[in-house]
Design a protein around this motif. Structure first.
Motif, PDB file in Angstrom:
ATOM      1  N   UNK A   1       0.824  -1.205   0.000  1.00 35.77           N
ATOM      2  CA  UNK A   1       0.000   0.000   0.000  1.00 35.77           C
ATOM      3  C   UNK A   1       0.861   1.260   0.000  1.00 35.77           C
ATOM      4  N   UNK A   2       1.865   1.297   0.865  1.00 36.78           N
ATOM      5  CA  UNK A   2       2.792   2.425   0.918  1.00 36.78           C
ATOM      6  C   UNK A   2       3.983   2.025   1.784  1.00 36.78           C
ATOM      7  N   UNK A   3       4.985   2.882   1.815  1.00 33.44           N
ATOM      8  CA  UNK A   3       6.160   2.670   2.648  1.00 33.44           C
ATOM      9  C   UNK A   3       6.309   3.832   3.621  1.00 33.44           C
ATOM     10  N   UNK A   4       6.848   3.553   4.796  1.00 38.16           N
ATOM     11  CA  UNK A   4       7.055   4.615   5.786  1.00 38.16           C
ATOM     12  C   UNK A   4       7.954   5.709   5.250  1.00 38.16           C
ATOM     13  N   UNK A   5       8.913   5.325   4.410  1.00 31.56           N
ATOM     14  CA  UNK A   5       9.858   6.308   3.863  1.00 31.56           C
ATOM     15  C   UNK A   5       9.164   7.377   3.021  1.00 31.56           C
TER      16      UNK A   5
ATOM     17  N   UNK B   1     -16.239   9.533   1.910  1.00 34.69           N
ATOM     18  CA  UNK B   1     -15.994   8.336   1.118  1.00 34.69           C
ATOM     19  C   UNK B   1     -14.545   7.925   1.014  1.00 34.69           C
ATOM     20  N   UNK B   2     -13.630   8.791   1.463  1.00 34.41           N
ATOM     21  CA  UNK B   2     -12.222   8.412   1.436  1.00 34.41           C
ATOM     22  C   UNK B   2     -11.931   7.418   2.560  1.00 34.41           C
ATOM     23  N   UNK B   3     -10.823   6.692   2.406  1.00 33.96           N
ATOM     24  CA  UNK B   3     -10.342   5.826   3.477  1.00 33.96           C
ATOM     25  C   UNK B   3      -9.208   6.529   4.194  1.00 33.96           C
ATOM     26  N   UNK B   4      -9.194   6.443   5.502  1.00 29.31           N
ATOM     27  CA  UNK B   4      -8.094   6.979   6.299  1.00 29.31           C
ATOM     28  C   UNK B   4      -7.475   5.841   7.095  1.00 29.31           C
ATOM     29  N   UNK B   5      -6.160   5.839   7.176  1.00 21.95           N
ATOM     30  CA  UNK B   5      -5.450   4.831   7.953  1.00 21.95           C
ATOM     31  C   UNK B   5      -4.526   5.513   8.956  1.00 21.95           C
ATOM     32  N   UNK B   6      -4.700   5.188  10.232  1.00 19.87           N
ATOM     33  CA  UNK B   6      -3.708   5.583  11.216  1.00 19.87           C
ATOM     34  C   UNK B   6      -2.645   4.494  11.272  1.00 19.87           C
ATOM     35  N   UNK B   7      -1.405   4.906  11.429  1.00 19.68           N
ATOM     36  CA  UNK B   7      -0.308   3.947  11.496  1.00 19.68           C
ATOM     37  C   UNK B   7       0.859   4.603  12.208  1.00 19.68           C
ATOM     38  N   UNK B   8       1.781   3.807  12.709  1.00 18.46           N
ATOM     39  CA  UNK B   8       2.871   4.336  13.523  1.00 18.46           C
ATOM     40  C   UNK B   8       4.225   4.129  12.876  1.00 18.46           C
ATOM     41  N   UNK B   9       5.141   5.040  13.210  1.00 17.53           N
ATOM     42  CA  UNK B   9       6.529   4.943  12.788  1.00 17.53           C
ATOM     43  C   UNK B   9       7.344   5.839  13.717  1.00 17.53           C
ATOM     44  N   UNK B  10       8.581   6.090  13.343  1.00 16.90           N
ATOM     45  CA  UNK B  10       9.444   6.989  14.109  1.00 16.90           C
ATOM     46  C   UNK B  10       9.361   8.386  13.501  1.00 16.90           C
TER      47      UNK B  10
ATOM     48  N   UNK C   1      10.397  10.843  18.201  1.00 15.27           N
ATOM     49  CA  UNK C   1      10.294   9.460  18.685  1.00 15.27           C
ATOM     50  C   UNK C   1       9.063   8.779  18.097  1.00 15.27           C
ATOM     51  N   UNK C   2       8.573   7.745  18.762  1.00 13.91           N
ATOM     52  CA  UNK C   2       7.447   6.944  18.284  1.00 13.91           C
ATOM     53  C   UNK C   2       6.219   7.827  18.131  1.00 13.91           C
ATOM     54  N   UNK C   3       5.534   7.709  16.989  1.00 12.10           N
ATOM     55  CA  UNK C   3       4.441   8.628  16.681  1.00 12.10           C
ATOM     56  C   UNK C   3       3.402   7.937  15.802  1.00 12.10           C
ATOM     57  N   UNK C   4       2.272   8.616  15.610  1.00 14.16           N
ATOM     58  CA  UNK C   4       1.185   8.111  14.777  1.00 14.16           C
ATOM     59  C   UNK C   4       0.903   9.111  13.664  1.00 14.16           C
ATOM     60  N   UNK C   5       0.824   8.624  12.440  1.00 15.09           N
ATOM     61  CA  UNK C   5       0.464   9.457  11.309  1.00 15.09           C
ATOM     62  C   UNK C   5      -0.815   8.975  10.658  1.00 15.09           C
ATOM     63  N   UNK C   6      -1.218   9.685   9.604  1.00 15.79           N
ATOM     64  CA  UNK C   6      -2.439   9.348   8.869  1.00 15.79           C
ATOM     65  C   UNK C   6      -2.122   9.298   7.381  1.00 15.79           C
ATOM     66  N   UNK C   7      -2.574   8.219   6.742  1.00 14.13           N
ATOM     67  CA  UNK C   7      -2.545   8.112   5.289  1.00 14.13           C
ATOM     68  C   UNK C   7      -3.981   8.095   4.795  1.00 14.13           C
ATOM     69  N   UNK C   8      -4.211   8.643   3.597  1.00 11.64           N
ATOM     70  CA  UNK C   8      -5.568   8.732   3.042  1.00 11.64           C
ATOM     71  C   UNK C   8      -5.575   8.168   1.630  1.00 11.64           C
TER      72      UNK C   8
ATOM     73  N   UNK D   1      -2.383   5.680  -1.835  1.00 10.08           N
ATOM     74  CA  UNK D   1      -2.397   6.280  -0.521  1.00 10.08           C
ATOM     75  C   UNK D   1      -1.510   7.518  -0.484  1.00 10.08           C
ATOM     76  N   UNK D   2      -2.038   8.568   0.154  1.00 12.78           N
ATOM     77  CA  UNK D   2      -1.308   9.821   0.311  1.00 12.78           C
ATOM     78  C   UNK D   2      -1.075  10.072   1.799  1.00 12.78           C
ATOM     79  N   UNK D   3       0.123  10.548   2.126  1.00 16.83           N
ATOM     80  CA  UNK D   3       0.495  10.756   3.521  1.00 16.83           C
ATOM     81  C   UNK D   3       0.232  12.191   3.964  1.00 16.83           C
ATOM     82  N   UNK D   4      -0.391  12.356   5.137  1.00 19.85           N
ATOM     83  CA  UNK D   4      -0.532  13.692   5.700  1.00 19.85           C
ATOM     84  C   UNK D   4       0.843  14.227   6.109  1.00 19.85           C
ATOM     85  N   UNK D   5       0.997  15.541   6.023  1.00 25.08           N
ATOM     86  CA  UNK D   5       2.296  16.175   6.264  1.00 25.08           C
ATOM     87  C   UNK D   5       2.768  16.024   7.705  1.00 25.08           C
TER      88      UNK D   5
END
Length: 290
Positions: free
Chosen positions: A167-171, A206-215, A219-226, A236-240
């Motif tokens: 789906x996407x990569x953390x990088x 109607x969009x899908x949102x995904x919360x996911x974690x990375x560094x 430190x450890x944090x949570x971001x959102x992809x849409x 999938x697009x990553x929020x800034x």
């Protein structure tokens, strides 16, 4: 027991028949040998009964470590605990345990739901037009870019039913950073990213949102992809900026009895100090914390 007294990572909440069932990774055995999963039950998200052990490693069962991130789903008249399992002689993967109630007892059920030759963690089940998919992290041991993947499942959640897709990569996320301890802890050179803790929900537009974690920078944090198309397979697009910027992660979204959206995660991320935290969330203008 109060929420502040519960010491777990990777909290997951299921609302069933008016009660909240809280699952998670035992903090004390997260990084060592492990043998079970627990559940806590509440009517108000503040006071909890438990822990009740809902799975205990059967004699001779192969998995003895990486008992991580249990998520309970109700499906076709049964309850399934979707969880990571591992052993010294086998790569970590995602499996389903089966029970007759949210409190189990759960028993081994499925074959490995993720590719057996991959290191995989943190599976979550998502129904796409009624068809089950498993979203999971393809761990950095295989790919240092940190991939989030998905694979279709059999209707009874017993096995994969197709090939995995990335789906996407953390990088790709502007806020994500390589883990600073990759060399010291994992013996890996170069930039190493990770993904974990996926949770998907459909927003009102109607969009899908995904919360996911990375560094992150902090430190450890949570971001959102849409996924603007509303399709699980993206693009999938990553929020800034991250949803939760530091010292907490592996979150998920659920609605309380009154329909209010709640985001839970563990914080702090310090070993043996993790606690579940419950935060109000909203979807107007995109997924965000209130």
């Amino acid at each position: 027991m109060k929420t502040s007294e519960i010491n777990i990572r990777d909290p997951f909440v299921m609302l069933h028949e008016g009660a909240y069932y809280l699952y998670g990774t035992r903090s004390e055995t997260c990084w060592s040998q492990a043998d079970g999963f627990d559940c806590y039950v509440s009517r108000d998200l503040e006071h909890w009964e438990g822990p009740t052990e809902i799975f205990h490693r059967p004699e001779g069962f192969w998995a003895d470590r990486a008992y991580w991130a249990p998520e309970c789903v109700s499906h076709q008249g049964a309850f399934y605990l979707i969880t990571t399992l591992g052993a010294a002689d086998r790569k970590k993967g995602v499996y389903a345990l089966r029970g007759d109630s949210p409190l189990g007892p759960f028993v081994p059920y499925s074959r490995c739901l993720t590719p057996e030759d991959w290191f995989c963690i943190d599976g979550t089940v998502y129904l796409d037009e009624g068809k089950p998919w498993l979203i999971f992290s393809h761990s950095f041991e295989d790919d240092p870019r940190g991939d989030m993947c998905a694979v279709p499942l059999a209707e009874d959640l017993s096995a994969p039913a197709g090939e995995p897709v990335t789906l996407f990569s953390a990088a790709e996320a502007p806020w994500a950073r390589p883990v600073p301890f990759a060399k010291a802890e994992f013996g890996m050179d170069g930039d190493v990213y990770f993904t974990d803790g996926p949770c998907v929900m459909r927003l009102p537009d109607g969009t899908l949102a995904m919360t996911w974690s990375s560094w992150s920078r902090q430190a450890y944090a949570v971001g959102v992809a849409v996924s603007p198309s509303g399709q699980l397979t993206g693009r999938w697009e990553q929020q800034e900026t991250p949803l939760y910027p530091a010292n907490g992660g592996h979150g998920m979204l659920f609605r309380d009895r009154d329909g209010r959206l709640i985001f839970t995660l563990h914080s702090p991320n310090d070993k043996y100090q993790e606690r579940p935290v419950f935060l109000p969330a909203g979807t107007e203008g995109g997924l965000h914390l209130l």
